[in-house]
Motif scaffolding. Structure first.
Motif, PDB file in Angstrom:
ATOM      1  N   ALA A 584       0.827  -1.215   0.000  1.00  0.00           N
ATOM      2  CA  ALA A 584       0.000   0.000   0.000  1.00  0.00           C
ATOM      3  C   ALA A 584       0.856   1.257   0.000  1.00  0.00           C
ATOM      4  CB  ALA A 584      -0.932  -0.015   1.205  1.00  0.00           C
ATOM      5  N   ALA A 585       1.990   1.205   0.734  1.00  0.00           N
ATOM      6  CA  ALA A 585       2.851   2.383   0.807  1.00  0.00           C
ATOM      7  C   ALA A 585       3.536   2.656  -0.527  1.00  0.00           C
ATOM      8  CB  ALA A 585       3.887   2.199   1.915  1.00  0.00           C
ATOM      9  N   LEU A 586       3.921   1.578  -1.247  1.00  0.00           N
ATOM     10  CA  LEU A 586       4.634   1.754  -2.508  1.00  0.00           C
ATOM     11  C   LEU A 586       3.713   2.174  -3.646  1.00  0.00           C
ATOM     12  CD1 LEU A 586       7.118  -1.255  -2.358  1.00  0.00           C
ATOM     13  CD2 LEU A 586       7.685   1.163  -2.166  1.00  0.00           C
ATOM     14  N   TRP A 587       2.431   1.872  -3.552  1.00  0.00           N
ATOM     15  CA  TRP A 587       1.527   2.217  -4.653  1.00  0.00           C
ATOM     16  C   TRP A 587       1.453   3.733  -4.773  1.00  0.00           C
ATOM     17  CZ3 TRP A 587      -0.091  -0.267  -8.651  1.00  0.00           C
ATOM     18  CH2 TRP A 587      -1.161   0.241  -9.407  1.00  0.00           C
ATOM     19  N   PRO A 588       1.825   4.318  -5.918  1.00  0.00           N
ATOM     20  CA  PRO A 588       1.963   5.777  -6.009  1.00  0.00           C
ATOM     21  C   PRO A 588       0.650   6.533  -6.023  1.00  0.00           C
ATOM     22  CG  PRO A 588       2.409   4.750  -8.127  1.00  0.00           C
ATOM     23  CD  PRO A 588       2.235   3.632  -7.154  1.00  0.00           C
ATOM     24  N   LEU A 589      -0.432   5.923  -6.500  1.00  0.00           N
ATOM     25  CA  LEU A 589      -1.705   6.634  -6.625  1.00  0.00           C
ATOM     26  C   LEU A 589      -2.584   6.311  -5.428  1.00  0.00           C
ATOM     27  CD1 LEU A 589      -2.379   6.081 -10.423  1.00  0.00           C
ATOM     28  CD2 LEU A 589      -1.271   8.034  -9.302  1.00  0.00           C
ATOM     29  N   LYS A 590      -2.913   7.320  -4.677  1.00  0.00           N
ATOM     30  CA  LYS A 590      -3.733   7.127  -3.489  1.00  0.00           C
ATOM     31  C   LYS A 590      -5.154   7.601  -3.772  1.00  0.00           C
ATOM     32  CE  LYS A 590       0.074   6.020  -1.362  1.00  0.00           C
ATOM     33  NZ  LYS A 590       0.410   4.617  -1.050  1.00  0.00           N
ATOM     34  N   PRO A 591      -6.136   6.907  -3.222  1.00  0.00           N
ATOM     35  CA  PRO A 591      -7.521   7.327  -3.486  1.00  0.00           C
ATOM     36  C   PRO A 591      -7.882   8.578  -2.682  1.00  0.00           C
ATOM     37  CG  PRO A 591      -7.489   5.492  -1.959  1.00  0.00           C
ATOM     38  CD  PRO A 591      -6.062   5.683  -2.407  1.00  0.00           C
ATOM     39  N   ALA A 592      -8.785   9.348  -3.234  1.00  0.00           N
ATOM     40  CA  ALA A 592      -9.324  10.483  -2.488  1.00  0.00           C
ATOM     41  C   ALA A 592     -10.319   9.967  -1.460  1.00  0.00           C
ATOM     42  CB  ALA A 592     -10.001  11.460  -3.433  1.00  0.00           C
ATOM     43  N   LEU A 593     -10.273  10.538  -0.268  1.00  0.00           N
ATOM     44  CA  LEU A 593     -11.245  10.188   0.763  1.00  0.00           C
ATOM     45  C   LEU A 593     -12.416  11.160   0.684  1.00  0.00           C
ATOM     46  CD1 LEU A 593      -8.919   9.333   3.788  1.00  0.00           C
ATOM     47  CD2 LEU A 593      -9.912   7.804   2.078  1.00  0.00           C
ATOM     48  N   PHE A 667      -7.663  13.377   7.820  1.00  0.00           N
ATOM     49  CA  PHE A 667      -6.690  14.142   8.608  1.00  0.00           C
ATOM     50  C   PHE A 667      -5.577  13.228   9.113  1.00  0.00           C
ATOM     51  CE2 PHE A 667      -5.310  15.676  12.811  1.00  0.00           C
ATOM     52  CZ  PHE A 667      -4.842  16.939  12.472  1.00  0.00           C
ATOM     53  N   GLU A 668      -5.941  12.068   9.645  1.00  0.00           N
ATOM     54  CA  GLU A 668      -4.941  11.151  10.184  1.00  0.00           C
ATOM     55  C   GLU A 668      -4.024  10.640   9.074  1.00  0.00           C
ATOM     56  OE1 GLU A 668      -4.786   7.253  13.107  1.00  0.00           O
ATOM     57  OE2 GLU A 668      -6.329   7.371  11.569  1.00  0.00           O
ATOM     58  N   ARG A 669      -4.566  10.366   7.897  1.00  0.00           N
ATOM     59  CA  ARG A 669      -3.735   9.891   6.789  1.00  0.00           C
ATOM     60  C   ARG A 669      -2.702  10.942   6.408  1.00  0.00           C
ATOM     61  NH1 ARG A 669      -5.975   8.181   0.832  1.00  0.00           N
ATOM     62  NH2 ARG A 669      -6.378  10.425   0.735  1.00  0.00           N
ATOM     63  N   ALA A 670      -3.122  12.191   6.366  1.00  0.00           N
ATOM     64  CA  ALA A 670      -2.174  13.258   6.036  1.00  0.00           C
ATOM     65  C   ALA A 670      -1.077  13.356   7.089  1.00  0.00           C
ATOM     66  CB  ALA A 670      -2.913  14.588   5.912  1.00  0.00           C
ATOM     67  N   HIS A 676      -2.611  13.836   1.010  1.00  0.00           N
ATOM     68  CA  HIS A 676      -3.696  14.820   1.071  1.00  0.00           C
ATOM     69  C   HIS A 676      -5.052  14.107   0.996  1.00  0.00           C
ATOM     70  CE1 HIS A 676      -6.141  18.323  -0.161  1.00  0.00           C
ATOM     71  NE2 HIS A 676      -5.169  19.063   0.363  1.00  0.00           N
ATOM     72  N   GLN A 677      -6.098  14.818   1.424  1.00  0.00           N
ATOM     73  CA  GLN A 677      -7.456  14.261   1.328  1.00  0.00           C
ATOM     74  C   GLN A 677      -7.815  13.857  -0.093  1.00  0.00           C
ATOM     75  OE1 GLN A 677     -10.015  16.443  -0.201  1.00  0.00           O
ATOM     76  NE2 GLN A 677     -11.394  14.674  -0.237  1.00  0.00           N
ATOM     77  N   ASP A 678      -7.318  14.614  -1.075  1.00  0.00           N
ATOM     78  CA  ASP A 678      -7.655  14.300  -2.462  1.00  0.00           C
ATOM     79  C   ASP A 678      -6.729  13.251  -3.071  1.00  0.00           C
ATOM     80  OD1 ASP A 678      -5.266  15.640  -2.930  1.00  0.00           O
ATOM     81  OD2 ASP A 678      -6.202  17.400  -3.822  1.00  0.00           O
ATOM     82  N   GLY A 679      -5.819  12.687  -2.282  1.00  0.00           N
ATOM     83  CA  GLY A 679      -4.949  11.618  -2.750  1.00  0.00           C
ATOM     84  C   GLY A 679      -3.571  12.059  -3.161  1.00  0.00           C
ATOM     85  N   ARG A 680      -3.299  13.382  -3.224  1.00  0.00           N
ATOM     86  CA  ARG A 680      -1.965  13.856  -3.585  1.00  0.00           C
ATOM     87  C   ARG A 680      -0.953  13.522  -2.492  1.00  0.00           C
ATOM     88  NH1 ARG A 680      -2.140  19.866  -3.802  1.00  0.00           N
ATOM     89  NH2 ARG A 680      -3.996  19.602  -2.491  1.00  0.00           N
ATOM     90  N   GLN A 681       0.262  13.206  -2.904  1.00  0.00           N
ATOM     91  CA  GLN A 681       1.348  13.043  -1.946  1.00  0.00           C
ATOM     92  C   GLN A 681       1.794  14.420  -1.468  1.00  0.00           C
ATOM     93  OE1 GLN A 681       2.680  10.246  -0.785  1.00  0.00           O
ATOM     94  NE2 GLN A 681       2.011   8.647  -2.195  1.00  0.00           N
ATOM     95  N   PRO A 684       7.564  16.345   2.048  1.00  0.00           N
ATOM     96  CA  PRO A 684       8.007  16.165   3.442  1.00  0.00           C
ATOM     97  C   PRO A 684       8.506  17.439   4.109  1.00  0.00           C
ATOM     98  CG  PRO A 684       9.572  15.184   1.904  1.00  0.00           C
ATOM     99  CD  PRO A 684       8.378  15.591   1.088  1.00  0.00           C
ATOM    100  N   ALA A 685       8.390  18.597   3.423  1.00  0.00           N
ATOM    101  CA  ALA A 685       8.579  19.852   4.149  1.00  0.00           C
ATOM    102  C   ALA A 685       7.537  19.951   5.254  1.00  0.00           C
ATOM    103  CB  ALA A 685       8.458  21.037   3.197  1.00  0.00           C
ATOM    104  N   PHE A 686       6.379  19.332   5.024  1.00  0.00           N
ATOM    105  CA  PHE A 686       5.394  19.117   6.089  1.00  0.00           C
ATOM    106  C   PHE A 686       5.876  17.889   6.870  1.00  0.00           C
ATOM    107  CE2 PHE A 686       1.486  16.714   7.283  1.00  0.00           C
ATOM    108  CZ  PHE A 686       1.095  17.535   8.332  1.00  0.00           C
TER     109      PHE A 686
END
Length: 1006
Positions: A584-593, A667-670, A676-681, A684-686
């Protein structure tokens, strides 16, 4: 706010009754070891103190020494702390202090222990005194009448004045047991203020500090052949007490010991168990230090073959509670040794009179209402315990009288975990401060109506503080503020105290006993007896450690093993889950919540919101998510990185431009995964790499706090990085290489304070984001490079992994003061990106800052490993420049002279010790400034160019910047002069002109 004055009929001398506005600030030194034999001081003695050095500092009014007492008076707290450091005391331990106190335990004695709570005084709590012409006015924060009277007597002894010449005014007298500050902490602050004011003749205030948390250890004869004689002696003692009032000293002769964290903190006394005098009197009058007050419990004799050792920090109520705990626990054990029912046997041996009548009434009430209690839960162990206490009280007219109290306590125990719950308390007393000869019955089935006595009882069920426990320095426990007295509707004269639903929420008061005079004295023994009745395990230390109970119960159960097959399936399941997580961590495209309507923040308690506020303060969220001149947390701050400029986002609960429609899972995923909520990575400045270590409770609290704040509609600029850094899916690979999303896991071998510090530093504080070097892909280096120094916003972040070593090592006090105030006289002032960090830490209690100090000072670099130099990321601005021409002797002499002229014209007025007025707050000594001893001049250049426009503490003052009045060559000349004069042992910096130009340009671009 109400006030109460302990009036003195002859108090005059022109001293005001109102608190003066023009206060001076005092700080008194503390010795390394304090001992007292009941009559004179036997602790560490003051060998030498640098009074002249302290007096030369700006803002200092006077440096005072009286025997072994030394302190300073200054115009502000910052100046006072600076001068106190300059005193540089040299203490020598006395022969008594050096004598080991550990002796072999008498096999014929049983040890009972009671740990005293160590609570932080509320922020800003202080005592003020004005002593002039043989008269004194003293102003104290809210305290009980007993504490006020004790301090009044102590000040009379300290100042060697009649009590009627001392006027004590209390800002809001509180009821018994409700001192906001520990009585001895308040007494010490008042005594320090009085002694310092006597020296200067002006009003002086001193901040209250928490004392050392002690443990009282009492020894009593073992249960067995001597039990009958012990019981007989007890009966005689109680009978005598019922017929004649005892003296002001206790009839008990216990054997307590003082156990302090690594320092000598014992008080030796051959006399009855007594409260020590103020530290000011111990130090200034070492040969005439009588007790401040005496314990007043009356009852059975507790014998010992050794001298009594009253602790450094124990009030009368705490001494009494410890004695009752040992005495009543021993009665229970003696009854069992005789084969008797403990409650009936104790009642039988109470002397005739109101004490026995009260105890019988409480027992009858507990028995009669037992039928109304809910059925016991299966699988739990249940027990009942009884204890009683007799205390001497003094009426308003000065007459002594005996007061009784009695408790019947019911507990349930979970045998697998050792968890203890106090399910019911029936308590009675005949204290004149409440209602005569009445009992109070408490039921705990309805959580929101849990009464105050039940809450106090549960505080005795201590557990080690969790690494994510939070305390607010600005908010009192809800149970303290919500207590109310009401009469029972049945009209039978029962007094019941109820608290709100939040009374037991959280763990702020865990492990502390809120003593309410005589009423709660039997609590510890009643609970211990009930636990023994339920489990057969005797706990002899209070507050009670449920872990030791679990281990004792485990020894009583047969061991249960798991089959090999079961263990195999468990490992297989764990392995499969781990592989799924990696995929799951390696998969580059994350779904929007999905977006939501936002949480109902009314579901969060005020305690949860406050906890979230502290988490946000520790994480310094506002510093990065607030643009210059913008609204708090609305985003838009430009963060300069080696890969381009990244803009912080809006984290207010605005539905369109903020996180108002984010669900908690989004929020917890971010926070944990950087998505991001919309699935963007997220970049790491954050610092999600650090926030992932937050506990679930802290993450929930932070979410509730942010969602409860005002929504701000603000659209920050979009982050647009150059190729390939604009390819966000590539960050999935970065996370796989460098991000560990595992929450903080405590090391059981470490202390609670160390774990708390590690949690704050490694997690929400994200100190490594600035103070660790980074590799070429922008990831923090680990291992020996952890906290080995880095860069932040053009500033050099110094190494934190070797603070306790080296020629300029930090002490715990120095580091604590720096993190608390932004200033250490031995190291300098916080500036640049560190100033906002100090602002955030200011919201946290002292205990958290001390925990951070403990953790950082325990991080020396591994032996044999070289110190890791900060690695600067590649940047076009750092392109190689032609080497400057070799300077000649004449040019060096000319530049040194030029640097000296600039220093005298621009710097000396504020930085020369002892010269000129106090213009800008603190007057930092450049010879002690860390930046002047650093390997690179970057931070010093930043301060010279830009000054300190936003100090960590306004009391420190501001420093102007010289970027518009000094050119690059003049700044370089000034740097050379400062380095040569104030850090002569360090090598000269190479020509810094290129660095000056780069930092000047960096500031203009940002």
């Amino acid at each position: 706010m109400s006030s109460d004055t302990l009036a003195s009929p002859h108090h005059n001398a022109g001293l005001p009754t109102a608190l003066p506005a023009d206060l001076l600030h005092g700080v008194a030194l503390r010795p390394s070891g304090v001992l007292w034999d009941g009559a004179r001081y036997r602790g560490s003695v003051l060998q030498h103190v640098e009074l002249d050095q302290a007096r030369e500092l700006a803002g200092v009014v006077m440096a005072v020494q009286c025997m072994h007492f030394a302190g300073v008076v200054a115009v502000s707290p910052v100046h006072a702390r600076q001068a106190a450091m300059a005193l540089a005391p040299v203490w020598q331990a006395s022969d008594v202090a050096q004598t080991p106190r550990a002796e072999a335990a008498d096999p014929d004695q049983i040890r009972y222990g009671m740990r005293l709570p160590s609570s932080e005084p509320p922020a800003g709590t202080r005592a003020t005194a004005w002593v002039l012409n043989g008269h004194a006015s003293v102003w104290l924060p809210g305290c009980t009448p007993a504490t006020q009277a004790q301090i009044h007597r102590e000040l009379a002894a300290l100042l060697q004045q009649a009590e009627d010449t001392i006027n004590v005014t209390v800002d809001g007298v509180v009821s018994e047991g409700q001192d906001a500050v520990h009585p001895l902490d308040l007494m010490d602050a008042a005594a320090d203020a009085a002694l310092l004011s006597q020296a200067v003749g002006r009003p002086v205030c001193v901040a209250c500090q928490s004392g050392v948390a002690d443990e009282l250890v009492l020894r009593v004869p073992v249960v067995g052949a001597e039990s009958k004689s012990v019981a007989s002696n007890a009966v005689a003692s109680n009978a005598a007490a019922s017929n004649a009032a005892p003296s002001s000293a206790s009839t008990l002769t216990p054997q307590p010991e003082s156990v302090a964290d690594g320092c000598v903190a014992a008080l030796l006394s051959e006399a009855s168990w007594a409260v020590r005098p103020s530290l000011a009197r111990l130090l200034s009058q070492p040969g005439q230090a009588s007790a401040s007050a005496y314990a007043t419990v009356c009852g059975a004799s507790v014998t010992s073959s050794r001298r009594a050792l009253p602790p450094l920090r124990a009030s009368v109520d705490e001494l009494n509670a410890a004695q009752v705990f040992a005495q009543e626990s021993q009665w229970h054990e003696a009854a069992l040794a005789q084969g008797k029912d403990p409650i009936a046997w104790r009642l039988e041996h109470l002397p005739e009179g109101k004490g026995r009548d009260l105890a019988r009434q409480v027992i009858d009430r507990a028995t009669s209402r037992a039928d109304d209690a809910p059925a016991p839960r299966p699988g739990l162990l249940h027990g009942t315990g009884f204890a009683t206490a007799q205390v001497q009280c003094v009426d308003d007219d000065g007459a002594a009288r005996m007061v009784w109290s009695a408790w019947v306590t019911e507990v349930s125990v979970q045998p697998q975990t050792g968890h203890v719950d106090v399910t019911r308390v029936v308590a009675g007393h005949d204290s004149q401060h409440l209602q005569p000869a009445q009992a109070a019955s408490m039921q705990a089935e309805i959580e929101q109506q849990t009464p105050w006595l039940l809450a106090n009882a549960r505080r005795l069920l201590a557990r080690p503080p969790a690494f994510d426990d939070w305390m607010s320095p600005s908010q009192q426990d809800d149970a303290e503020t919500a207590i109310a007295l009401r009469r029972d509707a049945g009209g039978d004269g029962i007094v019941q105290r109820d608290a709100t639903a939040n009374a037991l929420d959280g763990v702020v008061k865990q492990g502390q006993l809120a003593v309410d005079g005589v009423v709660t004295l039997p609590a510890a023994a009643a609970i211990a007896n009930a636990i023994h009745n339920a489990t057969g395990v005797r706990l002899r230390q209070a507050p009670f450690d449920t872990e030791s109970l679990r281990l004792a119960l485990a020894d009583q159960r047969p061991a249960r093993g798991r089959g090999v097959l079961a263990r195999g399936w468990m490992w297989l399941a764990a392995g499969m889950a781990g592989l799924a997580g990696v995929a799951a961590a390696l998969w580059p495209l994350k779904p929007a919540l999905p977006l939501t309507a936002g949480p109902d923040v009314s579901l969060y308690s005020m305690r949860a919101i406050e906890r979230g506020r502290l988490v946000a303060a520790a994480g310094d969220c506002i510093a990065c998510h607030t643009a210059p001149g913008g609204k708090a947390n609305a985003g838009g701050l430009a963060l300069d990185t080696p890969f381009g400029t990244i803009y912080s986002t809006n984290i207010t609960p605005d539905n369109d431009t903020g996180i108002g429609r984010w669900s908690y899972p989004a929020f917890e995923r971010a926070m944990r995964q950087g998505v991001h909520q919309d699935g963007r990575q997220l970049y790491p400045a954050f610092p999600y790499t650090a926030y992932a270590k937050l506990s679930d409770a802290d993450m929930q609290a932070l979410y509730g706090y942010l969602m409860s704040q005002p929504a701000v509609k603000s659209e920050p600029p979009k982050t647009q990085l150059a190729f390939p850094f604009n390819m966000r899916p590539l960050l999935a690979g970065w996370n796989a290489l460098f991000h560990d999303a595992t929450p903080f896991t405590p090391d059981p071998s470490r202390s609670a304070q160390w774990l708390r510090g590690a949690y704050l530093v490694e997690g929400v504080g994200h100190c490594a984001a600035c103070h660790s070097p980074r590799n070429r892909l922008g990831a923090e280096k680990k291992g020996v490079h952890y906290l080995a120094g880095g860069e932040a916003e053009g500033w050099t972040a110094p190494a934190l992994n070797q603070l306790a070593s080296g020629a300029r090592a930090w002490t715990g006090d120095e580091l604590f003061q720096y993190l608390r105030t932004g200033y250490s006289p031995s190291h300098g002032v916080a500036a640049g990106p560190m100033a906002p960090v100090i602002h955030g830490l200011a919201e946290l209690p002292d205990s958290d800052v001390k925990a951070i100090t403990t953790y950082l000072l325990d991080l020396p670099k591994p032996k044999g490993e070289p110190a890791a130099a900060p690695v600067a990321p590649a940047s076009p601005s750092r392109a190689a420049s032609p080497a400057p021409a070799a300077p000649t002797i004449h040019s060096l002499q000319g530049r040194r002279a030029n640097g000296e002229r600039i220093y005298q014209n621009a710097c000396a007025v504020c930085h020369e010790a002892g010269s000129g007025p106090t213009l800008f707050g603190a007057k930092p000594l450049l010879s002690a400034n860390t930046n002047l001893h650093a390997a690179s001049p970057d931070n010093l250049i930043q301060v010279i160019l830009h000054g300190i426009q936003e100090p960590a503490d306004d009391a420190l003052g501001y420093m102007p910047g010289f970027k518009d009045s000094l050119d690059d060559r003049q700044v370089a000349d000034l740097l050379g002069y400062l380095r040569e004069r104030f850090a002569p042992d360090e090598d000269a910096w190479p020509d810094p002109t290129t660095t000056i130009k780069r930092l000047r340009n960096h500031a203009e671009l940002n």
